[in-house]
Write a protein that holds these residues in place. Sequence first.
Motif, PDB file in Angstrom:
ATOM      1  N   TYR A 202       9.744  10.688   2.661  1.00 24.48           N
ATOM      2  CA  TYR A 202       9.596  10.554   1.044  1.00 24.48           C
ATOM      3  C   TYR A 202       8.565   9.418   0.938  1.00 24.48           C
ATOM      4  CZ  TYR A 202      13.894  13.485   0.976  1.00 24.48           C
ATOM      5  OH  TYR A 202      14.814  14.266   0.953  1.00 24.48           O
ATOM      6  N   TYR A 203       8.066   9.282  -0.098  1.00 25.32           N
ATOM      7  CA  TYR A 203       7.017   8.192  -0.498  1.00 25.32           C
ATOM      8  C   TYR A 203       7.087   8.152  -2.059  1.00 25.32           C
ATOM      9  CZ  TYR A 203       2.910  11.297  -1.646  1.00 25.32           C
ATOM     10  OH  TYR A 203       2.275  12.199  -2.191  1.00 25.32           O
ATOM     11  N   ALA A 204       6.306   7.138  -2.441  1.00 24.82           N
ATOM     12  CA  ALA A 204       6.242   6.957  -3.856  1.00 24.82           C
ATOM     13  C   ALA A 204       5.708   7.990  -4.746  1.00 24.82           C
ATOM     14  CB  ALA A 204       5.285   5.879  -4.204  1.00 24.82           C
ATOM     15  N   GLY A 205       5.024   9.160  -4.078  1.00 30.51           N
ATOM     16  CA  GLY A 205       4.635  10.565  -4.793  1.00 30.51           C
ATOM     17  C   GLY A 205       5.723  11.413  -4.654  1.00 30.51           C
ATOM     18  N   GLY A 206       6.745  11.244  -3.923  1.00 27.60           N
ATOM     19  CA  GLY A 206       7.950  12.302  -3.880  1.00 27.60           C
ATOM     20  C   GLY A 206       7.929  12.719  -2.182  1.00 27.60           C
ATOM     21  N   LEU A 207       8.270  13.950  -2.071  1.00 23.33           N
ATOM     22  CA  LEU A 207       8.346  14.467  -0.634  1.00 23.33           C
ATOM     23  C   LEU A 207       7.056  14.781  -0.049  1.00 23.33           C
ATOM     24  CD1 LEU A 207      10.318  15.560   1.580  1.00 23.33           C
ATOM     25  CD2 LEU A 207      10.346  17.804   0.409  1.00 23.33           C
ATOM     26  N   LEU A 208       6.686  14.020   1.012  1.00 25.71           N
ATOM     27  CA  LEU A 208       5.518  14.204   1.612  1.00 25.71           C
ATOM     28  C   LEU A 208       5.481  15.424   2.790  1.00 25.71           C
ATOM     29  CD1 LEU A 208       2.606  13.252   2.102  1.00 25.71           C
ATOM     30  CD2 LEU A 208       3.547  11.821   4.034  1.00 25.71           C
ATOM     31  N   LYS A 209       6.485  15.328   3.491  1.00 27.57           N
ATOM     32  CA  LYS A 209       6.617  16.516   4.654  1.00 27.57           C
ATOM     33  C   LYS A 209       7.784  16.357   5.184  1.00 27.57           C
ATOM     34  CE  LYS A 209       4.667  13.705   8.345  1.00 27.57           C
ATOM     35  NZ  LYS A 209       3.823  13.854   9.486  1.00 27.57           N
ATOM     36  N   ALA A 210       8.229  17.112   6.349  1.00 28.11           N
ATOM     37  CA  ALA A 210       9.101  17.127   7.118  1.00 28.11           C
ATOM     38  C   ALA A 210       8.668  16.586   8.510  1.00 28.11           C
ATOM     39  CB  ALA A 210       9.926  18.408   7.419  1.00 28.11           C
ATOM     40  N   VAL A 211       9.246  15.629   9.242  1.00 28.16           N
ATOM     41  CA  VAL A 211       8.686  15.175  10.578  1.00 28.16           C
ATOM     42  C   VAL A 211       9.372  16.020  11.522  1.00 28.16           C
ATOM     43  CG1 VAL A 211       8.671  12.718   9.767  1.00 28.16           C
ATOM     44  CG2 VAL A 211      10.687  13.626  10.823  1.00 28.16           C
TER      45      VAL A 211
ATOM     46  N   ILE B  34       0.838  -1.208   0.043  1.00 38.08           N
ATOM     47  CA  ILE B  34      -0.267  -0.001   0.029  1.00 38.08           C
ATOM     48  C   ILE B  34       0.845   1.297  -0.123  1.00 38.08           C
ATOM     49  CG2 ILE B  34      -0.221   0.160   2.627  1.00 38.08           C
ATOM     50  CD1 ILE B  34      -2.709   0.830   0.019  1.00 38.08           C
ATOM     51  N   THR B  35       2.109   0.938   0.665  1.00 39.99           N
ATOM     52  CA  THR B  35       3.059   2.354   0.607  1.00 39.99           C
ATOM     53  C   THR B  35       4.360   1.843   0.855  1.00 39.99           C
ATOM     54  OG1 THR B  35       3.487   4.474   1.781  1.00 39.99           O
ATOM     55  CG2 THR B  35       2.811   2.501   3.220  1.00 39.99           C
ATOM     56  N   SER B  36       5.253   2.548   0.427  1.00 40.70           N
ATOM     57  CA  SER B  36       6.630   2.598   0.695  1.00 40.70           C
ATOM     58  C   SER B  36       7.380   3.999   1.008  1.00 40.70           C
ATOM     59  CB  SER B  36       7.543   1.931  -0.524  1.00 40.70           C
ATOM     60  OG  SER B  36       7.391   2.881  -1.601  1.00 40.70           O
ATOM     61  N   PHE B  37       8.109   3.833   2.098  1.00 36.23           N
ATOM     62  CA  PHE B  37       8.746   5.265   2.491  1.00 36.23           C
ATOM     63  C   PHE B  37      10.033   5.363   2.960  1.00 36.23           C
ATOM     64  CE2 PHE B  37       8.932   4.016   6.760  1.00 36.23           C
ATOM     65  CZ  PHE B  37       8.117   3.013   7.116  1.00 36.23           C
ATOM     66  N   LEU B  38      10.706   6.529   3.109  1.00 29.67           N
ATOM     67  CA  LEU B  38      12.065   6.799   3.561  1.00 29.67           C
ATOM     68  C   LEU B  38      11.944   8.211   4.221  1.00 29.67           C
ATOM     69  CD1 LEU B  38      15.030   6.485   3.914  1.00 29.67           C
ATOM     70  CD2 LEU B  38      15.121   7.748   1.780  1.00 29.67           C
ATOM     71  N   VAL B  39      12.441   8.145   5.718  1.00 28.99           N
ATOM     72  CA  VAL B  39      12.851   9.487   6.304  1.00 28.99           C
ATOM     73  C   VAL B  39      13.887   9.315   6.774  1.00 28.99           C
ATOM     74  CG1 VAL B  39      12.012  10.481   8.385  1.00 28.99           C
ATOM     75  CG2 VAL B  39      10.364   8.970   7.476  1.00 28.99           C
ATOM     76  N   SER B  40      14.647  10.691   6.328  1.00 29.29           N
ATOM     77  CA  SER B  40      16.056  10.955   6.496  1.00 29.29           C
ATOM     78  C   SER B  40      16.379  11.558   7.850  1.00 29.29           C
ATOM     79  CB  SER B  40      16.504  11.598   5.287  1.00 29.29           C
ATOM     80  OG  SER B  40      17.576  12.192   5.799  1.00 29.29           O
ATOM     81  N   GLU B  41      17.336  11.003   8.563  1.00 30.22           N
ATOM     82  CA  GLU B  41      17.796  11.466   9.755  1.00 30.22           C
ATOM     83  C   GLU B  41      18.208  12.880   9.370  1.00 30.22           C
ATOM     84  OE1 GLU B  41      17.495  11.141  12.676  1.00 30.22           O
ATOM     85  OE2 GLU B  41      19.199  12.141  13.947  1.00 30.22           O
ATOM     86  N   ASN B  42      19.074  13.113   8.261  1.00 29.41           N
ATOM     87  CA  ASN B  42      19.675  14.356   8.056  1.00 29.41           C
ATOM     88  C   ASN B  42      18.860  15.554   7.985  1.00 29.41           C
ATOM     89  OD1 ASN B  42      22.279  13.007   8.279  1.00 29.41           O
ATOM     90  ND2 ASN B  42      22.245  12.506   6.091  1.00 29.41           N
ATOM     91  N   THR B  43      17.922  15.353   6.924  1.00 31.19           N
ATOM     92  CA  THR B  43      17.041  16.521   6.583  1.00 31.19           C
ATOM     93  C   THR B  43      15.646  16.358   7.087  1.00 31.19           C
ATOM     94  OG1 THR B  43      16.072  15.270   4.888  1.00 31.19           O
ATOM     95  CG2 THR B  43      18.064  16.618   4.600  1.00 31.19           C
ATOM     96  N   GLN B  44      15.221  15.318   7.845  1.00 34.41           N
ATOM     97  CA  GLN B  44      14.184  14.967   8.677  1.00 34.41           C
ATOM     98  C   GLN B  44      13.081  14.939   7.538  1.00 34.41           C
ATOM     99  OE1 GLN B  44      13.708  14.849  12.490  1.00 34.41           O
ATOM    100  NE2 GLN B  44      15.644  14.360  11.796  1.00 34.41           N
ATOM    101  N   ASN B  45      13.252  14.909   6.428  1.00 37.01           N
ATOM    102  CA  ASN B  45      12.069  14.764   5.118  1.00 37.01           C
ATOM    103  C   ASN B  45      11.476  13.370   5.131  1.00 37.01           C
ATOM    104  OD1 ASN B  45      12.475  17.250   4.367  1.00 37.01           O
ATOM    105  ND2 ASN B  45      14.211  16.765   2.715  1.00 37.01           N
TER     106      ASN B  45
END
Length: 492
Positions: free
Chosen positions: A118-127, A105-116
């Motif tokens: 990311y999901y299949a649609g691009g950049l969702l938000k900053a945590v 249903i989803t795949s994601f990545l959250v970066s420790e460096n930028t707090q961004n």
Amino acid sequence: MRLFSEKYRLLTWISILLIGGFLTTIIASYIVSRDAIRQNVVEQALPLTSDNIYSEIQKDILRPVFISSLMASDTFLRDWIIAGETDITQIKRYLKEVKEKYNTITSFLVSENTQNYYYAGGLLKAVKKDEPRDTWFYRVREMKTDYETNVDNDMANRDTMTIFINHRVFDYDGKFIGATGVGLTLDTMTAILDSYQKRFHRNIYFTDDKGEIKIAGKSMKNIHGSISKLPGVSSIAKDILNRDTRPTQLEYQHDGATILMSSRFIPELDWYLLVEQDITDDVRPIERVFFINIIVSAIVTLLILALTLLAVNRYQRRLEIIAGTDALTGLLNRQAFEIVFQQAILDSERRRIPLSVILFDIDFFKMVNDNHGHLTGDRVLKDIASITKGAVRESDIVTRWGGEEFLVLLKDCPLEKAAALAEKIRVMIASHDFELGASELCMTTSLGVVEYAYRETWLSFFGRADKALYQAKNEGRNRVVASSSPATPAAQ
């Protein structure tokens, strides 16, 4: 013929064992249960263990755990974060491919460096730390384990209730750099459980390590809360939560019925799998059939596995040797090289690293066979194969291309270095004593070197290598010619 005879001999033994096992089980089931369950023996006496359900879960439910683990160890994903996350389209394409390929249903990545995020649609938000919906990321960052399962709303999919597999990502020095993973909807999980219950005629549900029911099929919609408060189940709740990955067989009484339960802890999900069966008045004959079938099935299974493993290993070794290596030199043959080369091309294009080959031929090799015999010629070929392997890196692939032609595949090697290595091979062969007699000239080689051009066809690439080789021969042999581009050869 011998290979096929052994294969059919193995199949015969397997058939005999299976028939014997099934006949024994059917006869034993009939003798024990004919007076108790009569016409329903086949439908109701079939044994079921938690291993059957667990194997299905490995295929359907634990798959996202393995996908998340692969994502966390993917060099592209880690390198993209380390490189500064400059091109979002790359990670967007990567996450989209993971989602589509594995049907999540989803795949994601959250970066420790930028707090961004990311999901299949691009950049969702900053945590953010003060955002309740983002607390999971900071919890994952401090975890001692590599991953967790978490049920939460998915902002990227209209707040659909989703089971996330959150996997920690580390750089090459072991430093935490982010969290990645995939998710399944609760509806998907419920549908999977419903299919299990329909196929196996059992009640199946999951609890967490505190005994809270996390997922149950639609047919068990009234089952919720903690197992410590469920009628009957509460009496064995403590025995269920034992974190034992092996099946634990339990039973309890409810409304005058005897319920048999199989419980096992699944560390990949950090949940317990509970399987229930109402055995009531048929418990005794079914138990007898169950244990008889277990013993027979275990013996038959062990014998089948032992014979199959023996046969597979034997035939696999033979096939690998026959299909993958040259019998004389021990090098990869041309057919096996094609598989290796295709993988090397994909790796070269994905990572944008150079890929080169050296194609070389022994000068006047026919004279060796004519003057000294084919046995001596074979010895020369083996010596040259050994010299070439000693001259290149362990990661390089040396192949007997055909006759007296050899080919060396050089990964992560630009044309200049490949040409220098070709010169090294040429010198080593020319200076080697092949023991052909004092009157014999030293053995020499002509070498063609090319570097792979992006999106170049197989025929073009090896056609350039072949042209460079023959140019070396036409220019007097015992030399290296490097093709600097698909159109322009340059001699060294």
